[in-house]
Design an enzyme around this catalytic site. Structure first.
Site, PDB file in Angstrom:
ATOM      1  N   HIS A   1      -2.473  -6.636   5.316  1.00 50.21           N
ATOM      2  CA  HIS A   1      -2.365  -5.447   4.464  1.00 50.21           C
ATOM      3  C   HIS A   1      -3.171  -5.584   3.177  1.00 50.21           C
ATOM      4  O   HIS A   1      -3.069  -4.724   2.300  1.00 50.21           O
ATOM      5  CB  HIS A   1      -0.897  -5.172   4.140  1.00 50.21           C
ATOM      6  CG  HIS A   1      -0.129  -4.600   5.281  1.00 50.21           C
ATOM      7  ND1 HIS A   1      -0.030  -3.250   5.527  1.00 50.21           N
ATOM      8  CD2 HIS A   1       0.579  -5.209   6.270  1.00 50.21           C
ATOM      9  CE1 HIS A   1       0.706  -3.041   6.605  1.00 50.21           C
ATOM     10  NE2 HIS A   1       1.088  -4.217   7.070  1.00 50.21           N
TER      11      HIS A   1
ATOM     12  N   LYS B   1      -5.770  -1.704  10.451  1.00 51.44           N
ATOM     13  CA  LYS B   1      -5.182  -1.012   9.305  1.00 51.44           C
ATOM     14  C   LYS B   1      -6.292  -0.388   8.464  1.00 51.44           C
ATOM     15  O   LYS B   1      -6.777   0.685   8.786  1.00 51.44           O
ATOM     16  CB  LYS B   1      -4.285  -1.977   8.532  1.00 51.44           C
ATOM     17  CG  LYS B   1      -3.072  -2.425   9.362  1.00 51.44           C
ATOM     18  CD  LYS B   1      -2.170  -3.366   8.624  1.00 51.44           C
ATOM     19  CE  LYS B   1      -0.891  -3.648   9.394  1.00 51.44           C
ATOM     20  NZ  LYS B   1      -1.079  -4.198  10.744  1.00 51.44           N
TER      21      LYS B   1
ATOM     22  N   SER C   1       4.362  -6.496   3.888  1.00 49.30           N
ATOM     23  CA  SER C   1       4.227  -5.153   4.435  1.00 49.30           C
ATOM     24  C   SER C   1       5.422  -4.249   4.188  1.00 49.30           C
ATOM     25  O   SER C   1       5.276  -3.028   4.205  1.00 49.30           O
ATOM     26  CB  SER C   1       3.959  -5.228   5.942  1.00 49.30           C
ATOM     27  OG  SER C   1       5.033  -5.863   6.617  1.00 49.30           O
TER      28      SER C   1
END
Length: 394
Positions: A210, A241, A182
Site C-alpha cells: 500500500h 493497487k 492496510s
C-alpha cells in the site's frame, strides 16, 4: 448435505448471527470513481485504485497491443518456458523506479510473500514480525517453518526487547513489517526498525503493497520515503493497487532476487503473469516516471476528505495515508452503516473480525486520484446523513 459437511453450514449461520458474514457485491463496470454495483450506480470508496490507473487509456492500449504480439497467456512457469522478454523489461524498469539492484515479479503480492519468506528462513531460524502484519506475511512465515516472534505494532523498542530475549537461539533472523498498514493506514517507523535490525545483524523485509505508488517521491515507496536505499534487504510489493493491474514484485539486493529465481516456489511452480498484464504494468511505470501529478492529486484528495470527515465528528483512527478507516466498533453496526451508504449511492464496505480485531470494525474508505471534488463532497454528504441516522455523529 452430508453429515461430514454440516459443520460448514453451522459456521456460516454463526457468521450471519454475529454480523460477520461477508455479502459479496458484484461489479458490472470498469474500475473508476463510480461503479455499477449489483446493478446500481454508486460512488466507489472501496477499490485500491489509488491513482486511477486500472482503466487508464494508456494501460488499456498497451494491453491490447501486446495481445496481438504475444497472445493472452504464457502457458508455462517462468523457469521453463514462461519468461518473456517483457517480463525481464518490467523487472528492469521496476528496479530502476525503486532504486534497487534488482527485482523479480510474481503472480500477486500474496505470492511474492509466499515466495520470499520461505526462501530466506526455515526451521532453524526466527522471524520477528509486527503483530499487525498482513495475512500473506503470516502465511508465508508459517510456510517457512521458522519460529515466529511478534513485536508490538510499529514499536522499535519492543522489537529490540524481543530480539534480545531470543538472542543465541537461532541461525538466521528476519525482521518483517508492513510499510503502510492496510486496515489503519498508519506508517511503519522503518528508519527506527532498520536501526534495530542492523544493530543485531538481521535481515530486514518490508511489504510495501500500500506504499508503492503512494508514498515516497512520485510513489517510489516507503524505502524512498525514509531515504533507506540500499539498506533494506527486501521490498515486497503488488502491482494490483496503485499500479492498477495485477502481480507482485520482490525488489532489493540482487543476490536475493537471483536466489528467488532458483528457489521461489510460486516462480517455479505457477504460470507466469500474462503478457497483457505485464504490458499494462510497464505503461503504469511510464506514467509514474513521467510525472508526480497523480500521486499529488491522491494526497490532495486524501487531505480534503480526512479533514472534512473529522469536522463532521467521525473517528478516522491513526491513518496518515489515503487509507481512511471510519471507526465504528462492532461489526453489526459497520455492516448496517455500509448498507445505508449503499442506499445513498456510496459503495463502502464494512470490515470486521477476523480482518480486524473484535470491537474494531470499521468502514474503510479508499481515496483515489480519480475522485473529483464533487465526488468527495457527495460521499461526505452520504456519510453525514447515515452517521446522524445511526447515532454515530450528532
Amino acid at each position: 448435505m452430508t453429515d461430514q459437511l454440516q459443520w460448514i453450514q453451522t459456521e456460516l449461520d454463526t457468521l450471519k448471527d454475529q454480523g460477520l458474514y461477508n455479502h459479496i457485491r458484484t461489479l458490472a463496470s470498469p474500475q473508476g470513481p463510480w461503479l455499477v454495483v449489483d446493478g446500481k450506480k454508486a460512488l466507489n470508496f472501496c477499490s485500491n485504485n489509488y491513482l486511477g490507473l486500472a482503466n487508464h487509456p494508456r494501460l488499456v492500449q498497451a494491453a491490447k497491443e501486446i495481445v496481438d504480439r504475444y497472445g493472452v497467456g504464457p502457458t508455462a512457469v517462468r523457469s521453463i518456458a514462461g519468461t518473456m522478454d517483457i517480463h525481464l523489461e518490467l523487472e528492469r524498469r521496476l528496479a530502476q523506479f525503486k532504486g534497487v539492484e534488482a527485482a523479480v515479479t510474481f503472480q500477486s503480492g500474496f505470492c511474492a510473500n509466499l515466495a520470499v519468506i520461505p526462501a530466506l528462513v526455515s526451521k532453524e531460524d526466527v522471524i520477528f514480525s509486527d503483530e499487525l502484519n498482513h495475512a500473506s506475511i503470516i502465511d508465508g512465515s508459517r510456510l517457512s517453518r521458522a519460529r515466529i516472534e511478534r513485536f508490538a505494532h510499529a514499536n522499535p523498542a519492543d522489537l529490540e526487547r524481543v530480539i534480545r530475549a531470543n538472542a543465541g537461539s537461532y541461525r538466521r533472523g528476519l525482521v518483517i513489517t508492513d510499510g503502510v498498514f492496510s486496515m489503519d493506514g498508519d506508517l511503519a517507523p522503518l528508519d527506527e526498525i532498520y536501526a534495530v535490525s542492523s544493530a543485531h545483524d538481521l535481515m530486514l523485509m518490508v511489504d510495501d503493497a500500500h506504499g508503492e505508488g503512494v508514498v515516497g517521491k512520485g510513489g517510489r515507496g516507503i524505502v524512498d520515503h525514509f531515504n533507506l536505499h540500499g539498506k533494506v534487504d527486501v521490498e515486497v510489493g503488488t502491482l494490483s493497487k496503485a499500479f492498477g493491474v495485477v502481480g507482485g514484485v520482490v525488489a532489493g539486493k540482487s543476490v536475493i532476487v537471483e536466489w528467488l529465481r532458483q528457489r521461489g516456489r510460486p516462480f517455479l511452480f505457477s504460470s507466469a503473469v500474462t503478457p497483457p498484464d505485464v504490458a499494462a504494468c510497464l505503461a503504469a511505470v511510464d506514467l509514474l516516471e513521467e510525472s508526480t501529478d497523480l500521486v499529488d492529486k491522491l494526497w490532495e484528495n486524501s487531505r480534503y476528505f480526512k479533514t472534512e470527515m473529522k469536522a463532521l465528528g467521525f473517528d478516522t483512527g491513526l491513518s496518515v495515508t489515503p487509507i481512511t478507516p471510519i471507526m465504528l466498533g462492532e461489526a453489526p453496526l459497520a455492516q448496517q452503516f455500509s448498507r445505508e451508504l449503499y442506499n445513498e449511492g456510496v459503495f463502502a464496505m464494512a470490515i470486521g473480525f477476523p480482518t480486524v480485531p473484535q470491537g474494531k470494525a470499521r468502514i474503510r474508505v479508499m481515496i483515489s486520484a480519480s475522485h473529483s471534488r464533487d465526488d468527495l463532497d457527495y460521499g461526505l454528504q452520504a456519510f453525514a446523513k447515515v452517521g446522524r441516522k445511526l447515532g454515530v455523529i450528532r
